[in-house]
Scaffold this motif. Sequence first.
Motif, PDB file in Angstrom:
ATOM      1  N   ALA A  23      -0.976  -1.290  -0.488  1.00  0.00           N
ATOM      2  CA  ALA A  23      -0.485   0.072  -0.674  1.00  0.00           C
ATOM      3  C   ALA A  23       0.688   0.005  -1.642  1.00  0.00           C
ATOM      4  O   ALA A  23       1.117  -1.080  -2.040  1.00  0.00           O
ATOM      5  N   LYS A  24       1.174   1.155  -2.030  1.00  0.00           N
ATOM      6  CA  LYS A  24       2.380   1.165  -2.855  1.00  0.00           C
ATOM      7  C   LYS A  24       3.322   2.240  -2.350  1.00  0.00           C
ATOM      8  O   LYS A  24       2.902   3.260  -1.791  1.00  0.00           O
ATOM      9  N   LEU A  26       6.354   4.811  -3.383  1.00  0.00           N
ATOM     10  CA  LEU A  26       6.955   5.530  -4.498  1.00  0.00           C
ATOM     11  C   LEU A  26       8.386   5.885  -4.120  1.00  0.00           C
ATOM     12  O   LEU A  26       8.637   6.469  -3.079  1.00  0.00           O
ATOM     13  N   GLU A  31       7.684   2.262  -8.567  1.00  0.00           N
ATOM     14  CA  GLU A  31       6.580   2.013  -7.659  1.00  0.00           C
ATOM     15  C   GLU A  31       6.651   0.565  -7.185  1.00  0.00           C
ATOM     16  O   GLU A  31       6.872  -0.340  -7.977  1.00  0.00           O
ATOM     17  N   LEU A  59       7.654   7.508  -0.226  1.00  0.00           N
ATOM     18  CA  LEU A  59       6.317   8.095  -0.231  1.00  0.00           C
ATOM     19  C   LEU A  59       5.317   6.951  -0.345  1.00  0.00           C
ATOM     20  O   LEU A  59       5.368   6.178  -1.305  1.00  0.00           O
ATOM     21  N   GLU A  61       1.567   5.532  -0.895  1.00  0.00           N
ATOM     22  CA  GLU A  61       0.299   5.917  -1.527  1.00  0.00           C
ATOM     23  C   GLU A  61      -0.731   4.825  -1.299  1.00  0.00           C
ATOM     24  O   GLU A  61      -0.489   3.654  -1.573  1.00  0.00           O
ATOM     25  N   GLY A  65      -5.448   7.365  -3.254  1.00  0.00           N
ATOM     26  CA  GLY A  65      -4.561   8.404  -3.765  1.00  0.00           C
ATOM     27  C   GLY A  65      -3.873   9.232  -2.707  1.00  0.00           C
ATOM     28  O   GLY A  65      -2.983  10.034  -3.031  1.00  0.00           O
ATOM     29  N   GLU A  66      -4.248   9.062  -1.430  1.00  0.00           N
ATOM     30  CA  GLU A  66      -3.592   9.820  -0.362  1.00  0.00           C
ATOM     31  C   GLU A  66      -2.142   9.371  -0.221  1.00  0.00           C
ATOM     32  O   GLU A  66      -1.833   8.181  -0.285  1.00  0.00           O
ATOM     33  N   ARG A  67      -1.250  10.349   0.004  1.00  0.00           N
ATOM     34  CA  ARG A  67       0.177  10.052   0.106  1.00  0.00           C
ATOM     35  C   ARG A  67       0.727  10.499   1.453  1.00  0.00           C
ATOM     36  O   ARG A  67       0.296  11.522   1.999  1.00  0.00           O
ATOM     37  N   TYR A  68       1.704   9.713   1.959  1.00  0.00           N
ATOM     38  CA  TYR A  68       2.298   9.967   3.270  1.00  0.00           C
ATOM     39  C   TYR A  68       3.813   9.841   3.160  1.00  0.00           C
ATOM     40  O   TYR A  68       4.318   8.770   2.820  1.00  0.00           O
ATOM     41  N   GLU A  96      -9.643   5.116   4.395  1.00  0.00           N
ATOM     42  CA  GLU A  96      -9.331   5.541   3.018  1.00  0.00           C
ATOM     43  C   GLU A  96     -10.524   6.271   2.392  1.00  0.00           C
ATOM     44  O   GLU A  96     -11.064   5.847   1.371  1.00  0.00           O
ATOM     45  N   SER A  98     -12.817   8.647   0.146  1.00  0.00           N
ATOM     46  CA  SER A  98     -12.647   9.140  -1.214  1.00  0.00           C
ATOM     47  C   SER A  98     -14.005   9.552  -1.766  1.00  0.00           C
ATOM     48  O   SER A  98     -15.013   8.894  -1.483  1.00  0.00           O
TER      49      SER A  98
END
Length: 207
Positions: A23-24, A26, A31, A59, A61, A65-68, A96, A98
């Motif tokens: 994951a990454k 932000l 990033e 944040l 991601e 592309g979903e963000r939390y 995940e 998509s």
Amino acid sequence: MDNLALADERRGAQRHSLMLRAAKVLAPTGEFVCSVREVSATGLRLRFYHAQPLDPFLLLELGNGERYPLEVVWRRDDLLGARFGEPIDVSDFMAEPSPFERRKLRVRLNRGALLTSGGRDYRARLLDLSQQGARIELGSQIDPLATVRLEVPGMPLRFGHVRWRDGFAHGLFFDHALRLDEFARHVFALTQGTAPDPAGAPERRYA
């Protein structure tokens, strides 16, 4: 036991282990690639492979592309515990979902690079990077399937081929994928100012 685990137990939230889910994060400073070690409906545990971002709110991601939104609860060595802004559906988080073909996590970049193909060096811009490949932009066009060498200060030489081309943008597929920890450290070097940018390097031709 850490505060996040205690909070999860009090809420009756079941925790799930995700040993190397990439994951990454932000943050205002950029990033950051990490791995999700555990997740529940109310929070999660992340592992970083370099210095952590110190912001209290982050944040997250996923590859789809979903963000939390996250609020940091604790930090310890290379681990970080955070709670979600609101309870999540853990099944969706783990699956995940998509509408597009699943692909490796990508990080957006804008770095100078040198691309070598067919005995010629090209100035290029590295636009994004994943463990398996990269998207670059050139002032020229290279044929799909052409073999290439990508040189970017802050990461080792990468060898591969052109997988697709759209105008002057090219998608590269590496011969050997980066490990997650390598990927995270290279992204950190590229985005946190520890690697030089060779944007002014001259384009060269070889006989």
